[in-house]
Design a protein around this motif. Structure first.
Motif, PDB file in Angstrom:
ATOM      1  N   SER A 175       0.893  -1.267   0.001  1.00 34.38           N
ATOM      2  CA  SER A 175       0.354   0.037   0.233  1.00 34.38           C
ATOM      3  C   SER A 175       0.565   0.946  -0.267  1.00 34.38           C
ATOM      4  N   LEU A 176       1.934   1.355   1.021  1.00 32.14           N
ATOM      5  CA  LEU A 176       3.261   2.585   0.847  1.00 32.14           C
ATOM      6  C   LEU A 176       3.295   2.490  -0.672  1.00 32.14           C
ATOM      7  N   LEU A 177       3.991   1.683  -0.857  1.00 31.91           N
ATOM      8  CA  LEU A 177       4.533   1.604  -2.761  1.00 31.91           C
ATOM      9  C   LEU A 177       4.024   2.254  -3.648  1.00 31.91           C
ATOM     10  N   PHE A 178       2.212   1.471  -3.896  1.00 38.61           N
ATOM     11  CA  PHE A 178       1.430   2.244  -4.423  1.00 38.61           C
ATOM     12  C   PHE A 178       0.718   4.316  -4.208  1.00 38.61           C
ATOM     13  N   LEU A 179       1.163   4.406  -3.205  1.00 35.93           N
ATOM     14  CA  LEU A 179       1.041   5.444  -2.222  1.00 35.93           C
ATOM     15  C   LEU A 179       2.194   6.140  -2.830  1.00 35.93           C
ATOM     16  N   GLY A 180       3.314   6.261  -2.706  1.00 36.46           N
ATOM     17  CA  GLY A 180       5.223   6.151  -3.196  1.00 36.46           C
ATOM     18  C   GLY A 180       4.917   6.768  -5.130  1.00 36.46           C
ATOM     19  N   VAL A 181       4.667   5.586  -5.702  1.00 33.26           N
ATOM     20  CA  VAL A 181       4.217   5.913  -6.905  1.00 33.26           C
ATOM     21  C   VAL A 181       3.454   6.880  -6.955  1.00 33.26           C
ATOM     22  N   VAL A 182       2.261   6.880  -6.558  1.00 31.38           N
ATOM     23  CA  VAL A 182       1.549   7.897  -7.124  1.00 31.38           C
ATOM     24  C   VAL A 182       2.521   9.612  -6.717  1.00 31.38           C
ATOM     25  N   GLY A 183       3.258   9.296  -5.524  1.00 30.08           N
ATOM     26  CA  GLY A 183       3.286  10.852  -5.688  1.00 30.08           C
ATOM     27  C   GLY A 183       4.816  11.472  -6.183  1.00 30.08           C
ATOM     28  N   ALA A 184       5.420  10.007  -7.198  1.00 26.96           N
ATOM     29  CA  ALA A 184       5.912   9.988  -7.951  1.00 26.96           C
ATOM     30  C   ALA A 184       6.057  10.605  -8.932  1.00 26.96           C
ATOM     31  N   THR A 185       4.727  10.426  -9.382  1.00 26.14           N
ATOM     32  CA  THR A 185       4.703  11.090 -10.833  1.00 26.14           C
ATOM     33  C   THR A 185       3.748  12.507 -10.352  1.00 26.14           C
ATOM     34  N   GLU A 186       4.522  13.113 -12.181  1.00 22.59           N
ATOM     35  CA  GLU A 186       4.290  14.562 -12.257  1.00 22.59           C
ATOM     36  C   GLU A 186       2.572  15.271 -11.697  1.00 22.59           C
ATOM     37  N   ARG A 187       3.080  16.021 -10.755  1.00 23.74           N
ATOM     38  CA  ARG A 187       1.547  16.960 -10.782  1.00 23.74           C
ATOM     39  C   ARG A 187       0.075  17.441 -11.842  1.00 23.74           C
ATOM     40  N   ARG A 188      -0.514  17.000 -11.502  1.00 20.34           N
ATOM     41  CA  ARG A 188      -1.897  17.653 -12.199  1.00 20.34           C
ATOM     42  C   ARG A 188      -1.126  16.686 -13.963  1.00 20.34           C
ATOM     43  N   THR A 189      -1.453  15.746 -13.858  1.00 21.62           N
ATOM     44  CA  THR A 189      -1.408  14.914 -14.807  1.00 21.62           C
ATOM     45  C   THR A 189      -1.709  13.618 -14.888  1.00 21.62           C
ATOM     46  N   THR A 190      -3.222  13.192 -16.470  1.00 19.14           N
ATOM     47  CA  THR A 190      -4.091  12.000 -15.849  1.00 19.14           C
ATOM     48  C   THR A 190      -3.021  10.921 -15.813  1.00 19.14           C
ATOM     49  N   LEU A 191      -1.836  11.084 -15.711  1.00 14.01           N
ATOM     50  CA  LEU A 191      -1.197  10.162 -15.250  1.00 14.01           C
ATOM     51  C   LEU A 191      -1.867   9.342 -13.798  1.00 14.01           C
ATOM     52  N   ARG A 192      -1.024  10.754 -13.333  1.00 13.21           N
ATOM     53  CA  ARG A 192      -1.926  10.846 -11.725  1.00 13.21           C
ATOM     54  C   ARG A 192      -2.973  10.162 -11.383  1.00 13.21           C
ATOM     55  N   LEU A 193      -3.823  10.714 -12.069  1.00 12.04           N
ATOM     56  CA  LEU A 193      -5.475  10.761 -11.682  1.00 12.04           C
ATOM     57  C   LEU A 193      -6.352   9.299 -11.630  1.00 12.04           C
ATOM     58  N   ILE A 194      -5.762   8.892 -12.720  1.00  7.23           N
ATOM     59  CA  ILE A 194      -5.637   7.218 -13.753  1.00  7.23           C
ATOM     60  C   ILE A 194      -5.059   6.140 -12.408  1.00  7.23           C
ATOM     61  N   MET A 208       5.243  -0.288 -12.687  1.00 11.62           N
ATOM     62  CA  MET A 208       5.561  -0.610 -14.020  1.00 11.62           C
ATOM     63  C   MET A 208       6.014   1.006 -14.992  1.00 11.62           C
ATOM     64  N   LEU A 209       4.627   0.848 -15.838  1.00 11.49           N
ATOM     65  CA  LEU A 209       4.742   1.995 -16.632  1.00 11.49           C
ATOM     66  C   LEU A 209       5.061   3.400 -15.624  1.00 11.49           C
ATOM     67  N   ILE A 210       5.151   4.144 -15.101  1.00  8.59           N
ATOM     68  CA  ILE A 210       5.197   5.308 -14.763  1.00  8.59           C
ATOM     69  C   ILE A 210       7.315   4.688 -14.327  1.00  8.59           C
ATOM     70  N   SER A 211       7.799   3.953 -14.085  1.00 15.74           N
ATOM     71  CA  SER A 211       8.792   4.117 -13.301  1.00 15.74           C
ATOM     72  C   SER A 211       9.808   3.806 -14.835  1.00 15.74           C
ATOM     73  N   PHE A 212       9.475   3.879 -15.936  1.00 20.26           N
ATOM     74  CA  PHE A 212       9.918   3.713 -17.512  1.00 20.26           C
ATOM     75  C   PHE A 212       9.667   4.772 -18.464  1.00 20.26           C
TER      76      PHE A 212
END
Length: 218
Positions: free
Chosen positions: A51-70, A108-112
């Motif tokens: 759960s922490l990993l998933f939250l961390g990945v969302v936090g690492a995604t660029e702000r105000r982007t569609t990918l972060r919302l998805i 995985m896609l976000i890390s790529f």
């Protein structure tokens, strides 16, 4: 030529080292998976660690982007199902597995994306690439595990291995690295094709990843 992103001077430790932290957490979760048949608390810790990993990945995604919302939508669903399961004892293993698969694939896609996008540090790019590599191994291992659970006998397993998750993640990692010790082997057509495909994907990823890193460090 290397492209880096400028960060504010007051950027926190997580912001500047987020992929390194996430890589360390993922490595700990993989190691912890090996203790799930020895300690009853290992599964609970792994669940909250994921759960922490998933939250961390969302936090690492660029702000105000569609990918972060998805990504935020299945994360909310994930925590909602955990709370329902913990508070009311509802059996949601199947639903959690589906949402986890979606989140792992999205992570995985976000890390790529970090391999081709601007970052503030090439070391963070390296961490995100290794993070994605380990996620590929984990996702494939979970697929192998679910195949064996649904169709017992799909793999030739040692006598001391049942339907635990950890041996299949291990098998996935040695397949990914093309080591192939041979104590676990596919016995049906589908897992044979999947292991062959994974070996190809693993080899190509390493070649592309090293090429990108070396090219940007020049």
């Amino acid at each position: 030529m290397s492209v880096t992103r400028e960060l504010p001077e007051n950027a926190g430790f997580f912001v500047t080292h987020r992929w390194s932290i996430l890589l360390g957490l993922l490595a700990l979760l993989i190691l912890l998976d090996g203790f799930d048949d020895h300690f009853v608390w290992a599964d609970t810790i792994a669940l909250w660690g994921l759960s922490l990993l998933f939250l961390g990945v969302v936090g690492a995604t660029e702000r105000r982007t569609t990918l972060r919302l998805i990504m935020a939508v299945p994360v909310v669903a994930w925590f909602a199902m955990i709370l329902v399961s913990e508070l009311w004892g509802a059996k949601m293993d199947g639903s959690l597995a589906v949402v986890a698969a979606i989140l792992l694939f999205g992570s995985m896609l976000i890390s790529f994306r970090q391999l081709i996008g601007p970052v503030h540090s090439e070391y963070e790019r390296l961490s995100s690439g290794i993070f994605g590599y380990l996620l590929i191994a984990m996702i494939w291992g979970l697929i192998y595990w679910r195949i064996e659970v649904a169709h017992p006998g799909s793999f030739n397993l040692p006598d001391d291995v049942g339907q635990q998750r950890a041996p299949f993640v291990y098998f996935s990692m040695i397949t990914m690295t093309t080591v192939g010790y041979g104590e676990i082997t596919p016995a049906a057509s589908l897992p044979r094709m999947l292991t062959g495909l994974q070996a190809i994907v693993g080899t190509m990823f390493v070649a592309i990843f090293i090429g990108r890193i070396v090219g940007r460090l020049k």
